[in-house]
Motif scaffolding. Structure first.
Motif, short mmCIF file in Angstrom:
data_model
loop_
_atom_site.label_atom_id
_atom_site.label_comp_id
_atom_site.label_asym_id
_atom_site.label_seq_id
_atom_site.Cartn_x
_atom_site.Cartn_y
_atom_site.Cartn_z
N SER A 285 0.84 -1.22 0.00
CA SER A 285 0.00 0.00 0.00
C SER A 285 0.86 1.25 0.00
N ALA A 286 1.94 1.23 0.78
CA ALA A 286 2.82 2.40 0.83
C ALA A 286 3.45 2.62 -0.54
N VAL A 287 3.85 1.53 -1.22
CA VAL A 287 4.41 1.64 -2.57
C VAL A 287 3.38 2.28 -3.51
N ALA A 288 2.10 1.84 -3.38
CA ALA A 288 1.04 2.39 -4.24
C ALA A 288 0.84 3.88 -3.99
N ILE A 289 0.84 4.28 -2.72
CA ILE A 289 0.64 5.71 -2.39
C ILE A 289 1.79 6.53 -2.97
N ALA A 290 3.02 6.03 -2.81
CA ALA A 290 4.17 6.76 -3.34
C ALA A 290 4.08 6.86 -4.86
N MET A 291 3.59 5.80 -5.50
CA MET A 291 3.44 5.81 -6.96
C MET A 291 2.40 6.86 -7.37
N LEU A 292 1.29 6.92 -6.62
CA LEU A 292 0.23 7.90 -6.92
C LEU A 292 0.77 9.32 -6.86
N VAL A 293 1.60 9.59 -5.83
CA VAL A 293 2.16 10.93 -5.67
C VAL A 293 2.97 11.30 -6.92
N ILE A 294 3.75 10.32 -7.43
CA ILE A 294 4.56 10.59 -8.62
C ILE A 294 3.67 10.82 -9.85
N LEU A 295 2.50 10.13 -9.89
CA LEU A 295 1.64 10.19 -11.07
C LEU A 295 0.83 11.49 -11.16
N VAL A 296 0.66 12.19 -10.03
CA VAL A 296 -0.25 13.33 -10.01
C VAL A 296 0.16 14.38 -11.05
N VAL A 297 1.45 14.72 -11.10
CA VAL A 297 1.90 15.79 -12.01
C VAL A 297 1.63 15.43 -13.48
N PRO A 298 2.11 14.25 -13.97
CA PRO A 298 1.80 13.94 -15.38
C PRO A 298 0.31 13.86 -15.69
N ILE A 299 -0.51 13.39 -14.72
CA ILE A 299 -1.95 13.32 -14.98
C ILE A 299 -2.53 14.72 -15.14
N MET A 300 -2.05 15.69 -14.32
CA MET A 300 -2.51 17.07 -14.46
C MET A 300 -2.13 17.63 -15.84
N ILE A 301 -0.89 17.34 -16.29
CA ILE A 301 -0.45 17.82 -17.60
C ILE A 301 -1.35 17.26 -18.69
N LEU A 302 -1.67 15.96 -18.58
CA LEU A 302 -2.55 15.31 -19.56
C LEU A 302 -3.91 15.98 -19.60
N ARG A 303 -4.47 16.27 -18.40
CA ARG A 303 -5.81 16.88 -18.36
C ARG A 303 -5.81 18.26 -19.00
N ASN A 304 -4.74 19.02 -18.76
CA ASN A 304 -4.65 20.34 -19.38
C ASN A 304 -4.58 20.22 -20.90
N ALA A 305 -3.79 19.25 -21.38
CA ALA A 305 -3.66 19.07 -22.83
C ALA A 305 -5.00 18.71 -23.43
N GLN A 306 -5.76 17.84 -22.72
CA GLN A 306 -7.06 17.42 -23.25
C GLN A 306 -8.05 18.58 -23.24
N ALA A 307 -8.00 19.39 -22.19
CA ALA A 307 -8.89 20.55 -22.11
C ALA A 307 -8.62 21.50 -23.28
N LYS A 308 -7.31 21.69 -23.62
CA LYS A 308 -6.93 22.56 -24.73
C LYS A 308 -7.45 22.02 -26.06
N THR A 309 -7.36 20.67 -26.23
CA THR A 309 -7.83 20.06 -27.46
C THR A 309 -9.33 20.29 -27.61
N GLU A 310 -10.08 20.17 -26.48
CA GLU A 310 -11.52 20.34 -26.55
C GLU A 310 -11.89 21.78 -26.94
N GLU A 311 -11.09 22.75 -26.43
CA GLU A 311 -11.40 24.15 -26.73
C GLU A 311 -11.22 24.46 -28.21
N SER A 312 -10.17 23.87 -28.81
CA SER A 312 -9.85 24.26 -30.19
C SER A 312 -10.82 23.65 -31.18
#
Lengths: 312, 267
Positions: A285-312
């Motif tokens: 579980s601790a490994v999973a939590i640490a992995m999630l922390v690392i994933l947060v930043v790339p997931i935010m970048i992905l969401r921003n990119a998708q939001a931009k695609t939807e706008e255009s």
């Protein structure tokens, strides 16, 4: 024409029941998917966080409870030892770094392989486009596990590639390819290629050709047009495709397990072994939590990119 | 110097060779007499016969099919509801949370989804006694949770492209919202519902990691059996199984594209 509601009595009865209960349709419609995802997607992370703070024990389930009653009051025992353990043992830190590196390099290679293919399909005549797209997606519909297994047969020392190279006289010793990091890169590029091509294609097919013509008319050479017009305009597709490969590849288990060697350290494999081999649920579980922390930043970048695609 | 378009064509052809060569070799060696998967020993269909006589493979294939059908159906219902709410309901409380929860499963690593759902099921069993033990039910719940996100994406893009004035016209003519949904919206988005169902079905049939975490005794899915065989080394009957799956998929894609082309001509 009679509608679906008349033809399917259960639908009619459900609608009538909800009206009778005084529930407004709108809130019911929102509540059903919302509650499902809340209970089965969000709450599980809280449970993982909770168990990462407990201690492994020989019990069923194999961990100590956080909350105990001694008859009068509740005793909360929080144990941060699992996280300290992750930092103490270089295995975990190395596995994180190595996963990020393998996922990043694979995503870059996938981008270089996928971009020309996506570009070619987007510039093809319309009839050929759908056939080529189907050909890109077709492998995705066949089993992922079996496609990784196919590469085992290709890469092993008496496999298809070595047999061919030996037969052609290019090599006289079989190359060691299976159970190396090279095989892992290859496996990730292979299985994730459609996830790179599709968002890139969706972006490139919408590209306004008059911009390319304008650039050419103004004397821009094809390479200059590509780097100054096409590439900047396709950035949302590049980012989306890159993240759709990079993020899931960080936690990949099957590819390093079947194609990698004992030295291929990846965090998904470490988590799997903590859980299934060591049966240490709190550390997993601790490994999973640490992995999630690392994933947060790339997931935010992905969401921003998708939001931009939807706008255009 | 060769022209840029020639280079592009060559890269593209190499890309497709890269995609299809391993699959072709699987098919070819499934008809191999020799037990060595990579040495040709003559044509034979014995691995297909071995496959049909393997009760473990047949049993797990049946379990996987049942799980996939139920998963796909539930995912279409829940995913369509999520997509409809997000495209048609405007602002409501919890909208941002619902958007996040319905896209995050798309990139969540399998090991995290599997572990977190298993821990949830174990904790729920301790607290409320449900689900009692683990097996097909828990696999289905886990699969629906990540498959509905894929359905939501597919349906959402179709709903966004749809002409909303159709729904408004039905509403103006006095139809109730539920009726508008089933009689106007559903027929228009039907292709997306079919695509979403097939996508969820495939994802469920394909999943090894999540099912391995949340399953219980007696419920081994097909990928779990394949994985344990492949891990032990070469097994030519897996090639035969792969060929059957590839044949079914190719046939399905062929029928689907033929149907779509016919629909496009008539529409």
């Amino acid at each position: 024409m009679s509608g679906l509601i008349e033809r399917l009595p259960p639908l009619r009865w459900t609608a009538a029941l909800l009206r009778r209960l005084g529930l407004r349709g709108r809130s019911v419609v929102i509540a059903v998917p919302f509650l499902w995802l809340l209970v089965f997607f969000l709450v599980p992370f809280l449970v993982v966080a909770k168990i990462s703070l407990s201690e492994a024990a020989i019990a069923r389930p194999p961990f100590t409870p956080l909350l105990e009653w001694d008859g009068l009051r509740a005793i909360v025992t929080l144990n941060f030892g699992n996280f300290a353990f992750l930092f103490d043992d270089p295995l975990y830190l190395n596995a994180y770094v190595s996963s990020l590196r393998i996922a990043f390099v694979s995503a870059v290679i996938t981008l270089f392989v996928g971009y020309p293919i996506a570009y070619y399909i987007a510039r093809s005549p319309e009839g050929r486009r759908s056939i080529l797209l189907t050909l890109v997606i077709l492998p995705f519909w066949t089993s992922f596990l079996l496609r990784v297994y196919a590469w085992q047969g290709f890469l092993r020392s008496n496999g298809v590639i070595n047999n061919f190279l030996l037969w052609a006289g290019i090599i006289d010793q079989p190359l060691v390819m299976l159970q190396t990091n090279f095989a892992v890169y290859l496996g990730i590029v292979y299985t994730y290629l459609p996830f790179m091509i599709l968002p890139l294609y969706a972006n490139l097919v919408k590209l306004d050709e008059s911009l390319l013509e304008a650039s050419a008319d103004l004397g821009g050479r094809p390479a200059a047009t590509f780097f100054h017009v096409t590439l900047p305009l396709s950035m949302p597709g590049v980012i989306a495709g890159f993240m759709l490969v990079f993020v899931p590849a960080i936690g990949e288990f099957v590819i390093p397990e079947l194609l990698g060697g004992p030295n291929t350290l990846m965090i998904g494999r470490v988590l799997w072994n903590e859980f299934f081999s060591n049966r240490d649920w709190p550390v997993a579980s601790a490994v999973a939590i640490a992995m999630l922390v690392i994933l947060v930043v790339p997931i935010m970048i992905l969401r921003n990119a998708q939001a931009k695609t939807e706008e255009s | 110097m060769p022209r840029a378009s020639t280079i592009l064509l060559v890269v593209c052809i190499l890309g497709f060779v890269f995609l299809y060569a391993p699959i072709l070799s699987l098919i070819i060696f499934s008809f191999n007499e020799s037990k060595l998967v990579t040495v040709w020993g003559g044509f034979s269909t014995k691995w297909y016969r071995a496959l049909l006589e393997d009760p473990q493979i047949l049993g797990s294939a049946w379990i996987s099919l049942k799980v996939a059908v139920v998963t796909a159906t539930l995912s279409v219902v829940l995913g369509t509801l999520a997509a409809y709410v997000l495209t048609r309901f405007g602002r409501f409380r919890g909208r941002a949370l619902l958007t996040g929860m319905s896209t995050a499963p798309l990139v969540m690593p399998d090991v995290i989804t599997g572990l977190s759902l298993l821990l949830l099921f174990v904790s729920m069993e301790q607290l409320i006694g449900w689900p009692a033990g683990r097996g097909m039910t828990t696999i289905i719940i886990a699969h629906v949770t990540f498959c509905m996100a894929y359905v939501a994406v597919v349906v959402q893009s179709r709903l966004a492209d749809m002409d909303e004035s159709l729904e408004e016209a039905a509403m103006d003519l006095g139809a109730r919202p539920v009726r508008v949904f089933f009689d106007v919206t559903v027929p228009v988005i039907a292709p997306a519902l079919v695509a979403g169902w097939l996508l969820a079905f495939t994802l469920s049939l394909d999943d090894l990691v999540v099912a391995s975490f949340v399953t219980g005794p007696g419920a081994s899915t097909l990928p779990m059996v394949i994985f344990s065989k492949v891990r032990l080394g070469v097994s030519p009957d897996i090639n035969a199984l792969a060929t059957i799956i590839i044949a079914i998929v190719a046939l399905g894609v062929f029928i689907a594209s033929w149907q779509m082309r016919r629909a496009a001509r008539h529409g």
